[in-house]
Design a protein around this motif. Structure first.
Motif, PDB file in Angstrom:
ATOM      1  N   CYS A  11       0.833  -1.197   0.000  1.00 22.39           N
ATOM      2  CA  CYS A  11       0.000   0.000   0.000  1.00 22.39           C
ATOM      3  C   CYS A  11       0.872   1.253   0.000  1.00 22.39           C
ATOM      4  CB  CYS A  11      -0.901  -0.026   1.236  1.00 22.39           C
ATOM      5  SG  CYS A  11      -1.649   1.554   1.656  1.00 22.39           S
ATOM      6  N   PRO A  12       0.860   2.039  -1.080  1.00 20.93           N
ATOM      7  CA  PRO A  12       1.720   3.226  -1.123  1.00 20.93           C
ATOM      8  C   PRO A  12       1.392   4.252  -0.055  1.00 20.93           C
ATOM      9  CG  PRO A  12       0.178   3.211  -2.976  1.00 20.93           C
ATOM     10  CD  PRO A  12       0.093   1.869  -2.330  1.00 20.93           C
ATOM     11  N   PHE A  13       0.105   4.409   0.253  1.00 23.20           N
ATOM     12  CA  PHE A  13      -0.250   5.390   1.268  1.00 23.20           C
ATOM     13  C   PHE A  13       0.133   4.923   2.671  1.00 23.20           C
ATOM     14  CE2 PHE A  13      -3.090   6.944  -2.141  1.00 23.20           C
ATOM     15  CZ  PHE A  13      -2.595   8.247  -2.200  1.00 23.20           C
ATOM     16  N   CYS A  14       0.337   3.619   2.850  1.00 22.37           N
ATOM     17  CA  CYS A  14       0.861   3.133   4.125  1.00 22.37           C
ATOM     18  C   CYS A  14       2.298   3.612   4.313  1.00 22.37           C
ATOM     19  CB  CYS A  14       0.805   1.606   4.188  1.00 22.37           C
ATOM     20  SG  CYS A  14      -0.872   0.934   4.317  1.00 22.37           S
ATOM     21  N   TYR A  15       3.061   3.626   3.231  1.00 27.31           N
ATOM     22  CA  TYR A  15       4.432   4.125   3.282  1.00 27.31           C
ATOM     23  C   TYR A  15       4.431   5.628   3.550  1.00 27.31           C
ATOM     24  CZ  TYR A  15       9.443   3.983   2.069  1.00 27.31           C
ATOM     25  OH  TYR A  15      10.819   4.039   2.092  1.00 27.31           O
ATOM     26  N   VAL A  16       3.542   6.349   2.872  1.00 26.42           N
ATOM     27  CA  VAL A  16       3.413   7.789   3.090  1.00 26.42           C
ATOM     28  C   VAL A  16       3.009   8.070   4.539  1.00 26.42           C
ATOM     29  CG1 VAL A  16       2.137   9.880   2.453  1.00 26.42           C
ATOM     30  CG2 VAL A  16       2.848   8.258   0.672  1.00 26.42           C
ATOM     31  N   GLY A  17       2.041   7.301   5.029  1.00 26.16           N
ATOM     32  CA  GLY A  17       1.591   7.482   6.406  1.00 26.16           C
ATOM     33  C   GLY A  17       2.693   7.214   7.411  1.00 26.16           C
ATOM     34  N   LYS A  18       3.506   6.206   7.146  1.00 28.11           N
ATOM     35  CA  LYS A  18       4.633   5.891   8.035  1.00 28.11           C
ATOM     36  C   LYS A  18       5.581   7.084   8.129  1.00 28.11           C
ATOM     37  CE  LYS A  18       8.372   2.474   8.647  1.00 28.11           C
ATOM     38  NZ  LYS A  18       9.516   3.403   8.714  1.00 28.11           N
ATOM     39  N   LYS A  19       5.925   7.659   6.998  1.00 23.97           N
ATOM     40  CA  LYS A  19       6.858   8.777   6.979  1.00 23.97           C
ATOM     41  C   LYS A  19       6.274   9.999   7.691  1.00 23.97           C
ATOM     42  CE  LYS A  19      10.367   7.132   4.588  1.00 23.97           C
ATOM     43  NZ  LYS A  19      11.677   6.912   5.244  1.00 23.97           N
ATOM     44  N   LYS A  20       5.001  10.271   7.480  1.00 22.17           N
ATOM     45  CA  LYS A  20       4.390  11.448   8.097  1.00 22.17           C
ATOM     46  C   LYS A  20       4.230  11.254   9.604  1.00 22.17           C
ATOM     47  CE  LYS A  20       2.067  13.334   4.040  1.00 22.17           C
ATOM     48  NZ  LYS A  20       0.818  13.840   3.454  1.00 22.17           N
ATOM     49  N   ALA A  77      -0.544   9.140  -6.188  1.00 21.86           N
ATOM     50  CA  ALA A  77       0.191   8.555  -5.065  1.00 21.86           C
ATOM     51  C   ALA A  77       1.655   8.985  -5.090  1.00 21.86           C
ATOM     52  CB  ALA A  77       0.088   7.035  -5.109  1.00 21.86           C
ATOM     53  N   LYS A  78       2.207   9.105  -6.288  1.00 21.57           N
ATOM     54  CA  LYS A  78       3.610   9.525  -6.407  1.00 21.57           C
ATOM     55  C   LYS A  78       3.790  10.939  -5.874  1.00 21.57           C
ATOM     56  CE  LYS A  78       7.542   9.391  -9.550  1.00 21.57           C
ATOM     57  NZ  LYS A  78       8.043   8.916 -10.852  1.00 21.57           N
ATOM     58  N   ASN A  79       2.852  11.809  -6.167  1.00 19.67           N
ATOM     59  CA  ASN A  79       2.932  13.175  -5.672  1.00 19.67           C
ATOM     60  C   ASN A  79       2.817  13.225  -4.153  1.00 19.67           C
ATOM     61  OD1 ASN A  79       3.240  14.269  -8.240  1.00 19.67           O
ATOM     62  ND2 ASN A  79       1.037  14.527  -8.546  1.00 19.67           N
ATOM     63  N   ALA A  80       1.943  12.373  -3.615  1.00 18.29           N
ATOM     64  CA  ALA A  80       1.823  12.290  -2.149  1.00 18.29           C
ATOM     65  C   ALA A  80       3.134  11.789  -1.545  1.00 18.29           C
ATOM     66  CB  ALA A  80       0.676  11.359  -1.768  1.00 18.29           C
ATOM     67  N   GLY A  81       3.787  10.884  -2.252  1.00 19.88           N
ATOM     68  CA  GLY A  81       5.066  10.365  -1.781  1.00 19.88           C
ATOM     69  C   GLY A  81       6.136  11.445  -1.748  1.00 19.88           C
ATOM     70  N   SER A 222     -10.494  10.882  12.505  1.00 14.78           N
ATOM     71  CA  SER A 222     -10.126  11.521  11.241  1.00 14.78           C
ATOM     72  C   SER A 222      -9.807  10.473  10.192  1.00 14.78           C
ATOM     73  CB  SER A 222      -8.914  12.439  11.434  1.00 14.78           C
ATOM     74  OG  SER A 222      -7.841  11.742  12.022  1.00 14.78           O
ATOM     75  N   GLN A 223     -10.014  10.821   8.961  1.00 10.55           N
ATOM     76  CA  GLN A 223      -9.738   9.931   7.854  1.00 10.55           C
ATOM     77  C   GLN A 223      -8.958  10.669   6.778  1.00 10.55           C
ATOM     78  OE1 GLN A 223     -13.975   8.685   7.358  1.00 10.55           O
ATOM     79  NE2 GLN A 223     -13.155   6.635   7.511  1.00 10.55           N
ATOM     80  N   GLY A 224      -7.974   9.994   6.190  1.00  7.24           N
ATOM     81  CA  GLY A 224      -7.166  10.580   5.136  1.00  7.24           C
ATOM     82  C   GLY A 224      -6.934   9.589   4.022  1.00  7.24           C
ATOM     83  N   GLU A 225      -5.908   9.840   3.205  1.00  8.56           N
ATOM     84  CA  GLU A 225      -5.639   8.991   2.048  1.00  8.56           C
ATOM     85  C   GLU A 225      -5.184   7.611   2.500  1.00  8.56           C
ATOM     86  OE1 GLU A 225      -4.284  11.956  -1.464  1.00  8.56           O
ATOM     87  OE2 GLU A 225      -2.897  11.781   0.211  1.00  8.56           O
ATOM     88  N   SER A 226      -5.817   6.587   1.931  1.00  6.93           N
ATOM     89  CA  SER A 226      -5.533   5.214   2.327  1.00  6.93           C
ATOM     90  C   SER A 226      -5.888   4.282   1.182  1.00  6.93           C
ATOM     91  CB  SER A 226      -6.366   4.848   3.572  1.00  6.93           C
ATOM     92  OG  SER A 226      -7.770   4.978   3.286  1.00  6.93           O
ATOM     93  N   CYS A 227      -5.646   2.988   1.399  1.00  9.15           N
ATOM     94  CA  CYS A 227      -6.037   1.949   0.445  1.00  9.15           C
ATOM     95  C   CYS A 227      -6.999   1.012   1.143  1.00  9.15           C
ATOM     96  CB  CYS A 227      -4.825   1.166  -0.049  1.00  9.15           C
ATOM     97  SG  CYS A 227      -3.629   2.161  -0.971  1.00  9.15           S
ATOM     98  N   ASP A 228      -8.091   0.630   0.455  1.00 13.18           N
ATOM     99  CA  ASP A 228      -9.049  -0.267   1.084  1.00 13.18           C
ATOM    100  C   ASP A 228      -9.010  -1.648   0.441  1.00 13.18           C
ATOM    101  OD1 ASP A 228     -10.588  -0.221  -1.271  1.00 13.18           O
ATOM    102  OD2 ASP A 228     -11.905   1.356  -0.541  1.00 13.18           O
ATOM    103  N   THR A 229      -9.820  -2.548   0.999  1.00 16.73           N
ATOM    104  CA  THR A 229      -9.790  -3.939   0.563  1.00 16.73           C
ATOM    105  C   THR A 229     -10.407  -4.157  -0.808  1.00 16.73           C
ATOM    106  OG1 THR A 229     -11.803  -4.260   1.887  1.00 16.73           O
ATOM    107  CG2 THR A 229      -9.725  -4.915   2.881  1.00 16.73           C
TER     108      THR A 229
END
Length: 234
Positions: A11-20, A77-81, A222-229
């Motif tokens: 999940c790319p947004f999981c990586y983004v979330g980790k960094k933030k 997703a790349k821009n979010a990264g 709160s809810q933000g950018e994520s990936c769902d099932t």
């Protein structure tokens, strides 16, 4: 105080979330009193590893959308990264099931290496373009964070590690989590998605102030950018 994080290394947004989240934690004055626990979450347990398949073609097929749209969604997703300091390399990412990677994360948790393992697997998937379902890649990745070859090989066939992955998934379902990343602060405040560091810092501060009260009961605040099932990442 504990912060529990459900995440999938595909999940790319999981990586983004980790960094933030890490940026917020670096600014938190009581960071030494925060214990981060990583939990396994597979967005698509049935995914078939196909490292030879173009990632955009694969995403186009499973979502039923044009390849051009698939590329545009990855560009988002790349821009979010970039904002989080990640240079995503989606062009060379491999279509690979994440289960065996999660087995290594479970082993790493036992050795206080989970954060390093998460980072290494994210890098393998999204930057180096490696197959995170390949044993040689997993051996290399595991050894890079301090695991031995024997430990990695044992983990990849371990019923104990497989059970731990399943238990994390069960816990997520019990909490109603169907999208990642998902953060739970002090067993009380749930934050969904790759939030800005300022928001993570705000929740860290609030939950830490209440830490001694023993207040329970999950609240999704709160809810933000994520990936769902269903394979949606936004």
């Amino acid at each position: 105080m504990n912060v529990n994080i459900w995440s999938d290394i595909r999940c790319p947004f999981c990586y983004v979330g980790k960094k933030k989240f890490e940026k917020a934690l670096s600014q938190f004055p009581h960071a030494d009193k925060i214990e981060v626990t990583w939990h396994s979450f597979q967005l698509d347990p049935s995914l078939e590893t196909q490292p030879e398949v173009n990632p955009y073609d694969y995403f186009s097929k499973i979502k039923g959308i044009p390849v051009s749209q698939a590329k545009a969604m990855h560009e988002h997703a790349k821009n979010a990264g970039k904002e989080a300091g990640i240079d995503f390399n989606f062009d060379h990412s491999k279509v690979a099931n994440s289960f065996r990677g999660h087995l290594l994360i479970q082993l790493a948790k036992k050795k206080n290496l989970a954060n390093a393992m998460e980072e290494a697997l994210f890098e393998a998937q999204f930057i180096s373009g490696k197959n995170i379902d390949d044993e040689a890649v997993l051996l290399e990745t595991g050894k890079s964070v301090g695991l031995t070859e024997e430990e990695v090989k044992n983990a990849l066939v371990s019923d104990e590690m497989a059970h731990a992955v399943a238990q994390d998934g069960l816990m997520a379902r019990q909490l109603g989590i169907n999208a990642v990343p998902f953060f739970v602060f002090n067993d009380k405040y749930g934050v969904s998605g790759a939030q800005q560091p300022e928001h993570f810092l705000e929740v860290l501060t609030k939950s830490f102030e209440e830490f001694s009260a023993g207040d329970k009961g999950l609240q999704i605040i709160s809810q933000g950018e994520s990936c769902d099932t269903d394979g949606n990442c936004d």
